[in-house]
Design an enzyme around this catalytic site. Sequence first.
Site, PDB file in Angstrom:
ATOM      1  N   VAL A 183      31.611  58.326  41.380  1.00  0.00           N
ATOM      2  CA  VAL A 183      32.102  58.553  40.079  1.00  0.00           C
ATOM      3  C   VAL A 183      33.477  58.873  40.067  1.00  0.00           C
ATOM      4  O   VAL A 183      33.863  60.214  40.636  1.00  0.00           O
ATOM      5  CB  VAL A 183      31.203  59.580  39.467  1.00  0.00           C
ATOM      6  CG1 VAL A 183      31.657  59.824  37.787  1.00  0.00           C
ATOM      7  CG2 VAL A 183      30.059  58.999  39.118  1.00  0.00           C
ATOM      8  N   SER A 184      34.757  58.118  39.748  1.00  0.00           N
ATOM      9  CA  SER A 184      35.874  58.588  40.007  1.00  0.00           C
ATOM     10  C   SER A 184      36.377  59.882  39.290  1.00  0.00           C
ATOM     11  O   SER A 184      35.635  60.238  38.297  1.00  0.00           O
ATOM     12  CB  SER A 184      36.718  57.430  39.240  1.00  0.00           C
ATOM     13  OG  SER A 184      36.649  56.291  40.010  1.00  0.00           O
ATOM     14  N   ALA A 185      37.354  60.554  39.966  1.00  0.00           N
ATOM     15  CA  ALA A 185      37.759  61.708  39.163  1.00  0.00           C
ATOM     16  C   ALA A 185      38.237  61.318  37.787  1.00  0.00           C
ATOM     17  O   ALA A 185      38.757  60.315  37.508  1.00  0.00           O
ATOM     18  CB  ALA A 185      39.038  62.141  40.063  1.00  0.00           C
ATOM     19  N   PRO A 186      38.194  62.230  36.616  1.00  0.00           N
ATOM     20  CA  PRO A 186      38.330  62.043  35.538  1.00  0.00           C
ATOM     21  C   PRO A 186      39.703  61.541  35.317  1.00  0.00           C
ATOM     22  O   PRO A 186      40.097  60.979  34.480  1.00  0.00           O
ATOM     23  CB  PRO A 186      38.200  63.401  34.816  1.00  0.00           C
ATOM     24  CG  PRO A 186      36.691  63.978  35.748  1.00  0.00           C
ATOM     25  CD  PRO A 186      37.146  63.676  36.975  1.00  0.00           C
ATOM     26  N   ARG A 211      28.995  63.478  31.143  1.00  0.00           N
ATOM     27  CA  ARG A 211      29.293  62.953  32.768  1.00  0.00           C
ATOM     28  C   ARG A 211      28.544  63.628  33.583  1.00  0.00           C
ATOM     29  O   ARG A 211      28.029  62.887  34.718  1.00  0.00           O
ATOM     30  CB  ARG A 211      30.767  62.742  33.039  1.00  0.00           C
ATOM     31  CG  ARG A 211      31.173  64.056  33.072  1.00  0.00           C
ATOM     32  CD  ARG A 211      32.957  64.169  33.579  1.00  0.00           C
ATOM     33  NE  ARG A 211      33.135  63.285  34.677  1.00  0.00           N
ATOM     34  CZ  ARG A 211      33.973  62.335  34.618  1.00  0.00           C
ATOM     35  NH1 ARG A 211      34.664  61.717  33.511  1.00  0.00           N
ATOM     36  NH2 ARG A 211      34.071  61.626  35.800  1.00  0.00           N
TER      37      ARG A 211
END
Length: 412
Positions: free
Chosen positions: A79-82, A46
Amino acid sequence: MDATSTTGMQESPEEQQLRDTLARNLIEVGAARSVPVVAAFRAVRRHLAAPEADMGSTYESETPTITKTDEHGVHISSVSAPRIQAMQLEQAELEPGMSVLEIGSGGVNAALIAEIVGKSGHVVTMDIDPDVTDRALRFLKATGYQNVTVLTDDAEIGVLEYGPYDRIIVTVQAADIPPAWRDQLKDGGRLVVPLRMRGMTRTVAFVRNGEKLVSDGFELCGFVPMQGLGENRVRLAVLHDGKKEQVGLRLDGHPEPDTAALAKSLTLPQTKVWSGVTLGGSESSEHLDLWLTTALDNLPLMAAEPGARTRGLVASASPMGIPTLVDGGSFAYRTVRATDEEDRYELGAVAHGPRGKQVAERLVEEIRTWDRDHRSHRPRIEVYPAGTPDDQLPATGRRIERRHTRVTITWP
């Protein structure tokens, strides 16, 4: 790593360790529960989606990576938090061979989906912003995913060419659900969408049942807002505009407030009313808040900067907003206080204004109703096409009217 994600780029031992640690953390917090989702997080590189960011931060479970802001400083792409990504992937219940449409691109989530659906599956990821899709294309090329199609277009119309889809996953906040999303989803398919309902956003897993969508679980979340034809942002009615101590009400279909009267009331002494209802320190109030917005008509969210609490203007400050009952020039908002029992907090209301005590008592009454009648329940959220007659909707609960849909929230 799946064959779809092979790449010639050299991986370091540190990178694999970061991925493994992230996967363990997601398991520990309960976000990643299934073998395929855990495996996907162990595989996807990522950090390559945001080469300008610190590599370690991109593997922190609660940290989103902001990739673009607008002229007002509002985050419009990330990019969204995992943890949020894992939560949505579990909601989607993906399987090998599925066809999936992702609305709101960036590359990382598409890669995670591609890992799970495998070479026999197909992912279409779309975004209205060419900067975002260019970034996604570069990331997917660098990481070697070939079962992903990247498109630049307005998500309001979906992507008919590759449908119908087994799953549609939306990674931007939506206030409405366009007909194309429902129509391009197979009957029985799942739509996972961060749906904003009267200011409160939950990522909801919907199952298509003919012309309507029926919830099958939801989670608290936060996402950047939708752009394009589907844009419908919350409006902020400012009550106090001091530097780093702004206080305002987030309006999402709520009645227009008397901001002058409410601003005056904010400077008056507080009144507090306590409910006798308690929460454990790790227990979320998200279901209570949905009950409050179901039961009470004029309940916007109060957003306050930390400085407002430090100054004593408000007792609580939350970036997501606190349910606040408004009645003319008076208002009351939910709060908590510690009890004698360790890690246990009592729910109550803080009020301002000439009728503050009565407003607080009304809010507390519904807290007690939730505790007595609904604490062990979860609401059912349904989405019907706009124009659906009233007699075809649930007879009780809350109705939210949008341009394309009629959303209902009902409780057992």
